[in-house]
Design a protein around this motif. Sequence first.
Motif, PDB file in Angstrom:
ATOM      1  N   ASP A  35       0.842  -1.201   0.000  1.00  0.00           N
ATOM      2  CA  ASP A  35       0.000   0.000   0.000  1.00  0.00           C
ATOM      3  C   ASP A  35       0.876   1.250   0.000  1.00  0.00           C
ATOM      4  N   GLU A  36       1.929   1.244   0.808  1.00  0.00           N
ATOM      5  CA  GLU A  36       2.835   2.390   0.871  1.00  0.00           C
ATOM      6  C   GLU A  36       3.554   2.602  -0.462  1.00  0.00           C
ATOM      7  N   LYS A  37       3.986   1.495  -1.101  1.00  0.00           N
ATOM      8  CA  LYS A  37       4.639   1.606  -2.410  1.00  0.00           C
ATOM      9  C   LYS A  37       3.682   2.195  -3.444  1.00  0.00           C
ATOM     10  N   ILE A  38       2.432   1.797  -3.405  1.00  0.00           N
ATOM     11  CA  ILE A  38       1.437   2.327  -4.344  1.00  0.00           C
ATOM     12  C   ILE A  38       1.234   3.817  -4.098  1.00  0.00           C
ATOM     13  N   ASN A  45       3.878  10.386  -9.245  1.00  0.00           N
ATOM     14  CA  ASN A  45       3.321  10.374 -10.601  1.00  0.00           C
ATOM     15  C   ASN A  45       1.850  10.752 -10.522  1.00  0.00           C
ATOM     16  N   TYR A  46       1.563  11.949 -10.056  1.00  0.00           N
ATOM     17  CA  TYR A  46       0.196  12.352  -9.720  1.00  0.00           C
ATOM     18  C   TYR A  46      -0.749  12.411 -10.915  1.00  0.00           C
ATOM     19  N   LYS A  47      -0.244  12.415 -12.134  1.00  0.00           N
ATOM     20  CA  LYS A  47      -1.113  12.508 -13.308  1.00  0.00           C
ATOM     21  C   LYS A  47      -1.642  11.142 -13.757  1.00  0.00           C
ATOM     22  N   LEU A  48      -1.143  10.073 -13.163  1.00  0.00           N
ATOM     23  CA  LEU A  48      -1.574   8.729 -13.560  1.00  0.00           C
ATOM     24  C   LEU A  48      -2.901   8.377 -12.888  1.00  0.00           C
ATOM     25  N   ASN A  49      -3.743   7.595 -13.600  1.00  0.00           N
ATOM     26  CA  ASN A  49      -4.970   7.102 -12.964  1.00  0.00           C
ATOM     27  C   ASN A  49      -4.611   5.892 -12.102  1.00  0.00           C
ATOM     28  N   GLN A  50      -5.602   5.325 -11.443  1.00  0.00           N
ATOM     29  CA  GLN A  50      -5.337   4.243 -10.492  1.00  0.00           C
ATOM     30  C   GLN A  50      -4.688   3.037 -11.167  1.00  0.00           C
ATOM     31  N   VAL A  51      -5.226   2.610 -12.304  1.00  0.00           N
ATOM     32  CA  VAL A  51      -4.685   1.429 -12.976  1.00  0.00           C
ATOM     33  C   VAL A  51      -3.247   1.685 -13.418  1.00  0.00           C
ATOM     34  N   GLN A  52      -2.985   2.862 -13.971  1.00  0.00           N
ATOM     35  CA  GLN A  52      -1.621   3.182 -14.403  1.00  0.00           C
ATOM     36  C   GLN A  52      -0.675   3.198 -13.200  1.00  0.00           C
ATOM     37  N   THR A  53      -1.141   3.757 -12.103  1.00  0.00           N
ATOM     38  CA  THR A  53      -0.325   3.788 -10.884  1.00  0.00           C
ATOM     39  C   THR A  53      -0.012   2.375 -10.414  1.00  0.00           C
ATOM     40  N   LEU A  54      -1.037   1.506 -10.412  1.00  0.00           N
ATOM     41  CA  LEU A  54      -0.835   0.127  -9.948  1.00  0.00           C
ATOM     42  C   LEU A  54       0.127  -0.628 -10.861  1.00  0.00           C
ATOM     43  N   VAL A  55      -0.014  -0.436 -12.167  1.00  0.00           N
ATOM     44  CA  VAL A  55       0.880  -1.117 -13.104  1.00  0.00           C
ATOM     45  C   VAL A  55       2.306  -0.613 -12.938  1.00  0.00           C
ATOM     46  N   LEU A  56       2.486   0.698 -12.802  1.00  0.00           N
ATOM     47  CA  LEU A  56       3.829   1.250 -12.599  1.00  0.00           C
ATOM     48  C   LEU A  56       4.429   0.743 -11.293  1.00  0.00           C
ATOM     49  N   CYS A  57       3.617   0.692 -10.252  1.00  0.00           N
ATOM     50  CA  CYS A  57       4.091   0.165  -8.968  1.00  0.00           C
ATOM     51  C   CYS A  57       4.497  -1.305  -9.122  1.00  0.00           C
ATOM     52  N   ALA A  58       3.671  -2.089  -9.833  1.00  0.00           N
ATOM     53  CA  ALA A  58       3.998  -3.504 -10.063  1.00  0.00           C
ATOM     54  C   ALA A  58       5.322  -3.623 -10.823  1.00  0.00           C
ATOM     55  N   LEU A  59       5.502  -2.772 -11.813  1.00  0.00           N
ATOM     56  CA  LEU A  59       6.745  -2.781 -12.574  1.00  0.00           C
ATOM     57  C   LEU A  59       7.930  -2.450 -11.672  1.00  0.00           C
ATOM     58  N   ASN A  60       7.767  -1.456 -10.793  1.00  0.00           N
ATOM     59  CA  ASN A  60       8.837  -1.098  -9.850  1.00  0.00           C
ATOM     60  C   ASN A  60       9.162  -2.253  -8.917  1.00  0.00           C
ATOM     61  N   VAL A  61       8.117  -2.937  -8.412  1.00  0.00           N
ATOM     62  CA  VAL A  61       8.348  -4.073  -7.508  1.00  0.00           C
ATOM     63  C   VAL A  61       9.070  -5.188  -8.251  1.00  0.00           C
ATOM     64  N   ASP A  63      10.969  -4.814 -10.861  1.00  0.00           N
ATOM     65  CA  ASP A  63      12.321  -4.327 -11.109  1.00  0.00           C
ATOM     66  C   ASP A  63      13.182  -4.564  -9.873  1.00  0.00           C
ATOM     67  N   ASP A  64      12.653  -4.195  -8.704  1.00  0.00           N
ATOM     68  CA  ASP A  64      13.387  -4.434  -7.449  1.00  0.00           C
ATOM     69  C   ASP A  64      13.675  -5.920  -7.273  1.00  0.00           C
ATOM     70  N   PHE A  65      12.666  -6.741  -7.582  1.00  0.00           N
ATOM     71  CA  PHE A  65      12.807  -8.189  -7.439  1.00  0.00           C
ATOM     72  C   PHE A  65      13.908  -8.715  -8.364  1.00  0.00           C
ATOM     73  N   GLU A  66      13.883  -8.294  -9.617  1.00  0.00           N
ATOM     74  CA  GLU A  66      14.885  -8.755 -10.582  1.00  0.00           C
ATOM     75  C   GLU A  66      16.286  -8.293 -10.182  1.00  0.00           C
ATOM     76  N   GLN A  98       1.966 -11.917  -3.726  1.00  0.00           N
ATOM     77  CA  GLN A  98       0.994 -10.862  -3.454  1.00  0.00           C
ATOM     78  C   GLN A  98       0.775 -10.001  -4.695  1.00  0.00           C
ATOM     79  N   LEU A  99       1.856  -9.735  -5.418  1.00  0.00           N
ATOM     80  CA  LEU A  99       1.745  -8.937  -6.626  1.00  0.00           C
ATOM     81  C   LEU A  99       0.896  -9.649  -7.673  1.00  0.00           C
ATOM     82  N   LEU A 100       1.076 -10.957  -7.808  1.00  0.00           N
ATOM     83  CA  LEU A 100       0.264 -11.720  -8.764  1.00  0.00           C
ATOM     84  C   LEU A 100      -1.215 -11.675  -8.379  1.00  0.00           C
ATOM     85  N   ILE A 101      -1.479 -11.812  -7.089  1.00  0.00           N
ATOM     86  CA  ILE A 101      -2.864 -11.722  -6.620  1.00  0.00           C
ATOM     87  C   ILE A 101      -3.412 -10.331  -6.897  1.00  0.00           C
TER      88      ILE A 101
END
Length: 183
Positions: A35-38, A45-61, A63-66, A98-101
């Motif tokens: 939740d904090e990462k999101i 990235n305040y101009k992004l909508n919720q889905v874009q924010t979630l996808v970008l956050c998933a990509l960041n997670v 990226d961190d994982f890789e 959790q990210l997959l869920i």
Amino acid sequence: MSHAKRIEVNIDGMKFYVMGNDNEKYIKDLAADLDEKIKETARTNYKLNQVQTLVLCALNVLDDFEKMKSDKDDLASTSDDKKEIMEKMEEIKDLKKQLLIFEEENKKSNKSYRDLQEKNNDLEDRNRKLNRDLMDKNQALTEAKEEIKKLEGSISNLEEKNNSASRRIIDLSRELENIYEEK
């Protein structure tokens, strides 16, 4: 056999129920971290909508994982604290789960939360009804088993009486034979 626990978490203003055997505090901490990462992604990235924010956050997670995966061998060979590294790897695996869920739930985001909650309530009501039915059937089964035990006891008594009567008939038959022979 272990029973999975149902743990309620809130991520980005949405309520989720996580099923698992993990510690409840651990699951809630993971959800809070996500939740904090999101929120951090949304703030930067305040101009992004919720889905874009979630996808970008998933990509960041991811990226961190890789990055953590690529550094794993270096860390393992240079670190004296392998236990801590393994714990971090387990945390990464759990975050990935959790990210997959979360991604799966995100695909269904076109449905409103109220509809999902209503369906969940219906399922809980059905589950409670099924549990009550199961308890009633278990009670009936217990009563039937008790009745069977009573009947088995009665059968055993009747078999003893039958055996006793058979022995008595044999004894009486012998007596009759003896009486006929004496005449």
